[in-house]
Design a protein around this motif. Sequence first.
Motif, PDB file in Angstrom:
ATOM      1  N   ARG A  78     -11.208  22.554  -8.794  1.00 60.73           N
ATOM      2  CA  ARG A  78      -9.787  22.698  -8.537  1.00 60.73           C
ATOM      3  C   ARG A  78      -9.367  21.815  -7.360  1.00 60.73           C
ATOM      4  N   TYR A  79      -8.148  21.307  -7.434  1.00 64.48           N
ATOM      5  CA  TYR A  79      -7.547  20.455  -6.400  1.00 64.48           C
ATOM      6  C   TYR A  79      -8.228  19.096  -6.274  1.00 64.48           C
ATOM      7  N   THR A  80      -8.979  18.699  -7.290  1.00 65.30           N
ATOM      8  CA  THR A  80      -9.484  17.330  -7.322  1.00 65.30           C
ATOM      9  C   THR A  80      -8.312  16.379  -7.510  1.00 65.30           C
ATOM     10  N   GLY A  81      -8.407  15.188  -6.930  1.00 68.32           N
ATOM     11  CA  GLY A  81      -7.336  14.214  -7.105  1.00 68.32           C
ATOM     12  C   GLY A  81      -7.812  12.814  -6.816  1.00 68.32           C
ATOM     13  N   SER A  82      -7.177  11.850  -7.457  1.00 69.80           N
ATOM     14  CA  SER A  82      -7.405  10.443  -7.167  1.00 69.80           C
ATOM     15  C   SER A  82      -6.161   9.700  -7.621  1.00 69.80           C
ATOM     16  N   PRO A  83      -5.929   8.491  -7.125  1.00 67.13           N
ATOM     17  CA  PRO A  83      -4.760   7.749  -7.588  1.00 67.13           C
ATOM     18  C   PRO A  83      -4.703   7.660  -9.111  1.00 67.13           C
ATOM     19  N   ASP A  84      -5.848   7.432  -9.736  1.00 68.34           N
ATOM     20  CA  ASP A  84      -5.857   7.259 -11.189  1.00 68.34           C
ATOM     21  C   ASP A  84      -5.477   8.530 -11.931  1.00 68.34           C
ATOM     22  N   THR A 118      12.684   7.590  -7.946  1.00 71.12           N
ATOM     23  CA  THR A 118      11.894   8.319  -6.966  1.00 71.12           C
ATOM     24  C   THR A 118      12.831   9.070  -6.037  1.00 71.12           C
ATOM     25  N   SER A 119      12.362  10.195  -5.540  1.00 69.69           N
ATOM     26  CA  SER A 119      13.150  10.998  -4.615  1.00 69.69           C
ATOM     27  C   SER A 119      12.338  11.230  -3.360  1.00 69.69           C
ATOM     28  N   VAL A 120      12.854  10.776  -2.206  1.00 69.12           N
ATOM     29  CA  VAL A 120      12.162  10.844  -0.908  1.00 69.12           C
ATOM     30  C   VAL A 120      10.679  10.523  -1.066  1.00 69.12           C
ATOM     31  N   MET A 121      10.406   9.372  -1.621  1.00 62.09           N
ATOM     32  CA  MET A 121       9.038   9.025  -2.006  1.00 62.09           C
ATOM     33  C   MET A 121       8.089   8.869  -0.817  1.00 62.09           C
ATOM     34  N   TYR A 122       6.821   9.167  -1.094  1.00 61.48           N
ATOM     35  CA  TYR A 122       5.682   8.859  -0.236  1.00 61.48           C
ATOM     36  C   TYR A 122       4.747   7.970  -1.052  1.00 61.48           C
ATOM     37  N   ASP A 123       4.127   6.995  -0.420  1.00 68.39           N
ATOM     38  CA  ASP A 123       3.078   6.208  -1.049  1.00 68.39           C
ATOM     39  C   ASP A 123       1.769   6.617  -0.389  1.00 68.39           C
ATOM     40  N   ILE A 124       1.172   7.712  -0.886  1.00 66.88           N
ATOM     41  CA  ILE A 124      -0.012   8.291  -0.258  1.00 66.88           C
ATOM     42  C   ILE A 124      -1.192   7.313  -0.204  1.00 66.88           C
ATOM     43  N   PRO A 125      -1.536   6.613  -1.293  1.00 72.10           N
ATOM     44  CA  PRO A 125      -2.671   5.687  -1.215  1.00 72.10           C
ATOM     45  C   PRO A 125      -2.472   4.579  -0.185  1.00 72.10           C
ATOM     46  N   SER A 126      -1.255   4.031  -0.096  1.00 71.74           N
ATOM     47  CA  SER A 126      -1.013   2.997   0.906  1.00 71.74           C
ATOM     48  C   SER A 126      -1.145   3.556   2.311  1.00 71.74           C
ATOM     49  N   LEU A 127      -0.666   4.780   2.522  1.00 78.52           N
ATOM     50  CA  LEU A 127      -0.775   5.428   3.827  1.00 78.52           C
ATOM     51  C   LEU A 127      -2.235   5.653   4.183  1.00 78.52           C
ATOM     52  N   ALA A 128      -3.014   6.142   3.214  1.00 76.76           N
ATOM     53  CA  ALA A 128      -4.430   6.409   3.457  1.00 76.76           C
ATOM     54  C   ALA A 128      -5.218   5.127   3.673  1.00 76.76           C
ATOM     55  N   VAL A 155     -13.292  15.518  -0.389  1.00 77.52           N
ATOM     56  CA  VAL A 155     -13.886  14.259  -0.849  1.00 77.52           C
ATOM     57  C   VAL A 155     -12.917  13.439  -1.686  1.00 77.52           C
ATOM     58  N   SER A 156     -11.844  14.053  -2.178  1.00 84.43           N
ATOM     59  CA  SER A 156     -10.844  13.293  -2.925  1.00 84.43           C
ATOM     60  C   SER A 156     -10.195  12.230  -2.055  1.00 84.43           C
ATOM     61  N   ASN A 157     -10.199  12.446  -0.744  1.00 89.25           N
ATOM     62  CA  ASN A 157      -9.593  11.474   0.165  1.00 89.25           C
ATOM     63  C   ASN A 157     -10.262  10.100   0.082  1.00 89.25           C
ATOM     64  N   LEU A 158     -11.514  10.058  -0.329  1.00 83.70           N
ATOM     65  CA  LEU A 158     -12.217   8.776  -0.435  1.00 83.70           C
ATOM     66  C   LEU A 158     -11.518   7.842  -1.407  1.00 83.70           C
ATOM     67  N   SER A 159     -11.050   8.381  -2.527  1.00 85.00           N
ATOM     68  CA  SER A 159     -10.364   7.553  -3.508  1.00 85.00           C
ATOM     69  C   SER A 159      -9.056   7.006  -2.951  1.00 85.00           C
ATOM     70  N   PHE A 160      -8.340   7.836  -2.227  1.00 85.44           N
ATOM     71  CA  PHE A 160      -7.056   7.406  -1.680  1.00 85.44           C
ATOM     72  C   PHE A 160      -7.232   6.358  -0.585  1.00 85.44           C
ATOM     73  N   MET A 161      -8.371   6.358   0.079  1.00 90.12           N
ATOM     74  CA  MET A 161      -8.640   5.373   1.111  1.00 90.12           C
ATOM     75  C   MET A 161      -9.019   4.013   0.522  1.00 90.12           C
ATOM     76  N   ASN A 162      -9.333   3.984  -0.766  1.00 87.50           N
ATOM     77  CA  ASN A 162      -9.928   2.770  -1.335  1.00 87.50           C
ATOM     78  C   ASN A 162      -9.144   2.126  -2.463  1.00 87.50           C
ATOM     79  N   PHE A 163      -8.152   2.827  -3.028  1.00 88.15           N
ATOM     80  CA  PHE A 163      -7.435   2.298  -4.180  1.00 88.15           C
ATOM     81  C   PHE A 163      -5.926   2.367  -3.968  1.00 88.15           C
TER      82      PHE A 163
END
Length: 328
Positions: free
Chosen positions: A106-112, A163-173, A246-254
């Motif tokens: 549960r709560y796994t995530g990645s940009p893809d 988009t509404s009040v967008m965040y670009d999480i991968p770019s931020l990470a 550990v999902s943060n690893l994907s956001f830091m790299n893609f």
Amino acid sequence: MRKAVNPLQATRVAPADEYYIFDLDTTVVREHVYYSTRYGVEIAADLYYAKDLDKSVKYPALVVGPPFGGVKEQGPGVYANQLAQHGFVVLAFDPAYHGYSGGQPRYTGSPDTYLEDFSAAVDYIGTLDFVNRDQIGALGICASGGFALGAAAQDARIKAVATSVMYDIPSLAGMATGIDRAVPLEQYSQQRWTDFENGTAAVVLHYPEQPQTEVPEDLPMLPEFFDFYATKRGWHPHALTNITAVSNLSFMNFQITNHIHEISPRPVLLLTTETAHSRPFSETTFEKLQEPKELYVAPAADHVDFYDRVDLIPFAKLETFFKNAFAN
């Protein structure tokens, strides 16, 4: 108040467990629907449309994604409930591994996976007899704004994006470099062994398991997020955290917005407010896009006000944008 459920489990919703932060308009129908992503994860979604809709006619459709860690019973449902009253068939979904959608841990995530959530929604809604496949748009709130743009960049079936009040999480990470990148990279990498040995992914709850009446001082987050997610205003038992450690690893790299300039000639609308702390994301993204594009800055409002404040969210602007986009 509804009891919080185990955040590490998910199941199909039962009528007794339904919990929405808004009231369904009397002129709108809401149906629970389920379908799979290309990875075989079952997605739970709500389909909204007007009660007097003639199903012998094909209508424009929208797929709506939630803020990071949010679920369909919050912001996406608020938007769907309103836009269904304006002639759209709208699908609000729980991302894979979140809410009532399937997937483990549960709560796994990645940009893809977050981009796939949008394309899988298009897969489903495009099969409905009363939906025009050539008039499907995507709408992303907060982090889903970036995901919606990324999905449109790789899915030509999405004919318009808002988009509404967008965040670009991968770019931020991905902004961190040097020691600022190395320290969390080492931490999350080591966490993989811990998760493997424990047989489950570590999850940190950001919000309490029951709604609060006050916003504490000295929060490690912006108070407006706590005000929405942790109080009766927006609290939901499936929206107590974001992603596994550990999902943060994907956001830091893609990255997901590298090709958004190629969404053109499909139109893009970026909604933000004069005082939203997220406004720079919309402004930076606007510069990356090619025409046709529009940056719409609404009067002063907090970032989270565009999650649920129907008196502040410019729904008329969204209606006009999508209807014009589909008319061209």
